[in-house]
Design a protein around this motif. Structure first.
Motif, PDB file in Angstrom:
ATOM      1  N   ILE A 219      33.002  13.994  28.180  1.00  0.00           N
ATOM      2  CA  ILE A 219      31.167  14.155  27.973  1.00  0.00           C
ATOM      3  C   ILE A 219      30.730  13.509  29.428  1.00  0.00           C
ATOM      4  O   ILE A 219      31.390  12.712  29.977  1.00  0.00           O
ATOM      5  N   LEU A 220      29.538  14.214  29.830  1.00  0.00           N
ATOM      6  CA  LEU A 220      28.876  13.685  30.834  1.00  0.00           C
ATOM      7  C   LEU A 220      27.651  13.190  30.577  1.00  0.00           C
ATOM      8  O   LEU A 220      26.764  13.806  29.914  1.00  0.00           O
ATOM      9  N   ASP A 221      27.423  11.594  30.827  1.00  0.00           N
ATOM     10  CA  ASP A 221      26.260  11.186  30.308  1.00  0.00           C
ATOM     11  C   ASP A 221      25.110  10.826  31.687  1.00  0.00           C
ATOM     12  O   ASP A 221      25.600  10.081  32.481  1.00  0.00           O
ATOM     13  N   VAL A 222      24.183  11.886  31.728  1.00  0.00           N
ATOM     14  CA  VAL A 222      23.353  11.924  32.955  1.00  0.00           C
ATOM     15  C   VAL A 222      22.314  11.031  32.783  1.00  0.00           C
ATOM     16  O   VAL A 222      21.677  10.938  31.719  1.00  0.00           O
ATOM     17  N   GLY A 223      22.071  10.081  33.758  1.00  0.00           N
ATOM     18  CA  GLY A 223      21.320   9.145  33.780  1.00  0.00           C
ATOM     19  C   GLY A 223      21.871   7.863  32.998  1.00  0.00           C
ATOM     20  O   GLY A 223      20.887   7.473  31.990  1.00  0.00           O
ATOM     21  N   CYS A 224      22.853   7.602  32.904  1.00  0.00           N
ATOM     22  CA  CYS A 224      23.375   6.649  32.174  1.00  0.00           C
ATOM     23  C   CYS A 224      22.880   5.265  32.088  1.00  0.00           C
ATOM     24  O   CYS A 224      23.157   4.352  31.134  1.00  0.00           O
TER      25      CYS A 224
ATOM     26  N   LEU B   5      36.129   5.334  30.127  1.00  0.00           N
ATOM     27  CA  LEU B   5      34.663   5.352  30.864  1.00  0.00           C
ATOM     28  C   LEU B   5      34.830   5.181  32.301  1.00  0.00           C
ATOM     29  O   LEU B   5      35.861   4.289  32.892  1.00  0.00           O
ATOM     30  N   GLN B   6      34.033   6.101  33.099  1.00  0.00           N
ATOM     31  CA  GLN B   6      34.177   5.867  34.606  1.00  0.00           C
ATOM     32  C   GLN B   6      32.660   6.172  34.846  1.00  0.00           C
ATOM     33  O   GLN B   6      32.035   7.117  34.209  1.00  0.00           O
ATOM     34  N   TYR B   7      31.987   5.573  35.879  1.00  0.00           N
ATOM     35  CA  TYR B   7      30.709   5.588  36.313  1.00  0.00           C
ATOM     36  C   TYR B   7      30.596   5.906  37.908  1.00  0.00           C
ATOM     37  O   TYR B   7      31.445   5.425  38.508  1.00  0.00           O
ATOM     38  N   LYS B   8      29.870   6.758  37.977  1.00  0.00           N
ATOM     39  CA  LYS B   8      29.439   7.118  39.620  1.00  0.00           C
ATOM     40  C   LYS B   8      28.173   6.844  40.045  1.00  0.00           C
ATOM     41  O   LYS B   8      27.027   7.325  39.027  1.00  0.00           O
ATOM     42  N   SER B   9      27.845   6.270  41.030  1.00  0.00           N
ATOM     43  CA  SER B   9      26.282   6.415  41.549  1.00  0.00           C
ATOM     44  C   SER B   9      25.906   7.745  42.232  1.00  0.00           C
ATOM     45  O   SER B   9      26.401   7.844  43.326  1.00  0.00           O
ATOM     46  N   SER B  10      25.429   8.641  41.364  1.00  0.00           N
ATOM     47  CA  SER B  10      25.368  10.007  41.760  1.00  0.00           C
ATOM     48  C   SER B  10      24.069  10.697  41.002  1.00  0.00           C
ATOM     49  O   SER B  10      23.974  10.193  40.001  1.00  0.00           O
ATOM     50  N   SER B  11      23.520  11.791  41.530  1.00  0.00           N
ATOM     51  CA  SER B  11      22.570  12.580  41.067  1.00  0.00           C
ATOM     52  C   SER B  11      23.284  13.714  40.332  1.00  0.00           C
ATOM     53  O   SER B  11      24.446  13.925  40.785  1.00  0.00           O
ATOM     54  N   LEU B  12      22.705  14.380  39.301  1.00  0.00           N
ATOM     55  CA  LEU B  12      23.659  15.627  38.863  1.00  0.00           C
ATOM     56  C   LEU B  12      23.856  16.697  39.591  1.00  0.00           C
ATOM     57  O   LEU B  12      25.085  17.081  39.915  1.00  0.00           O
TER      58      LEU B  12
END
Length: 366
Positions: free
Chosen positions: A155-160, A203-210
């Motif tokens: 799953i990609l959670d955009v604007g998490c 879970l992994q988080y990234k500071s990035s735009s789509l």
């Protein structure tokens, strides 16, 4: 007693969730079902509350007026004709990220996990949006794992944000990547997941735009979630195109957002922001709200098939959400990306077409 996440509070109207039985506390979905909230779920959308809220609005002397810069088109009686010409601002930017929106949320980056703070409505929204995602995916699948029903799903959670939705999806067994352009949000999300060793692995988080992850993630994800995001992006068309690019064929896209109606202005901005302070003033811009029919056309033009549109109702007195037939304020949408002929879906079975639901109601948007 029936599992509340398989009843009205969890599944949209008219749908029967075929899922394994779960405990009443439902730790997997982080449902916080107090007796008051359970009572609300049993009553579903409390019409008496809506009537009372309308009376309050009618008796109000409306000292709180839209600012001079507001885009609300003149008197509300003329809204119906005016709305035909209101268009979402078009951005010539090559990014879906709106710098003004980043600045708004910069000051709240440390408050994501305060359940009584500015994001309290998003915490309670998990009570219906997590089961909606879970049940929809399980109804598309011929197999699941007890205790980890979304095991193996990417799953990609955009604007998490701070991970409010990523974490319960991870607890359901999914492998979740959360992205957010605001680094402070990612720090908050990383810090909170570290409290749970199981989440740290999933879970992994990234500071990035789509759009920044498109090249490295072409057709990578089984599911994309964009909850309370599209009303904040600078270029909605680019955003949807990027979702299509990183989603596998026959993958699912889940969106929750706010409709652009006169009711959403009154309840979503005037009441929620200026009167009740449910969310900070200035959080939303009415002209960036997205009518479901517009979003559906945009999705279909980018290779998606819209399967479900369900209304959502927020009760500020109880601080809880419920499903409703109305899409006049908040709504949730499920769409599936078209795939090559004969290619199986990420969840191993095709989805049955679900009914679309549209009508009118009242509520308070977030």
């Amino acid at each position: 007693m029936a599992d509340p996440l398989r009843g009205r509070a969890g599944s949209p109207p008219g749908r029967t969730a075929v899922v394994p039985a779960m405990s009443h506390s439902c730790w997997q979905c982080q449902a916080r079902l107090t007796p008051a909230r359970q009572a609300l779920c049993d009553n579903h959308a409390d019409l008496s509350f809506q009537a009372g809220l309308r009376g309050t609005l009618q008796d109000c002397n409306w000292k709180t007026q839209p600012k001079a810069s507001s885009t609300l088109p003149v008197p509300l009686s003329e809204m119906r004709s005016s709305m035909l010409t209101v268009k979402r601002p078009f951005s010539t930017s090559r990014s879906s990220v709106d710098p003004k929106e980043i600045k708004k949320f910069q000051f709240l980056a440390q408050k994501w996990w305060d359940e009584e703070g500015e994001y309290s409505a998003l915490h309670s929204m998990n009570d219906i949006r997590v089961p909606f995602i879970r049940d929809t995916l399980l109804n598309m699948s011929s197999n699941y794992h007890l205790g980890s029903p979304l095991s193996g799903v990417k799953i990609l959670d955009v604007g998490c944000g701070g991970g409010l939705l990523s974490e319960p999806l991870g607890r359901l067994g999914a492998s979740v990547t959360g992205i957010d352009p605001l680094e402070d949000n990612i720090r908050t999300a990383d810090q909170h997941k570290s409290f749970d060793p199981v989440l740290a692995e999933r879970l992994q988080y990234k500071s990035s735009s789509l759009e920044e992850i498109v090249e490295e993630s072409m057709e990578t994800f089984d599911v994309i979630v964009a909850s309370e995001v599209v009303e904040h992006v600078a270029d909605l068309e680019m955003f949807i195109k990027c979702c299509s690019q990183v989603l596998k064929p026959e993958g699912s896209l889940f969106i929750t957002t706010i409709n652009r109606t006169q009711l959403s202005y009154v309840l979503g901005i005037v009441v929620a922001e200026k009167i009740l302070g449910i969310v900070p003033e200035g959080t939303h811009e009415w002209e960036k709200f997205v009518p479901p029919e517009d979003l559906e056309r945009l999705l279909e033009s980018n290779g998606f098939s819209v399967k479900t549109v369900n209304g959502m109702l927020y009760n500020p007195l109880w601080g809880s959400w419920s499903w409703t037939e109305s899409t006049s304020i908040n709504y949730a949408m499920h769409a599936v990306k078209s795939g090559a002929q004969g290619q199986s879906s990420p969840t191993d079975a095709p989805s049955e077409t679900e009914s679309k639901q549209h009508s009118a109601t009242a509520g308070t948007a977030v």
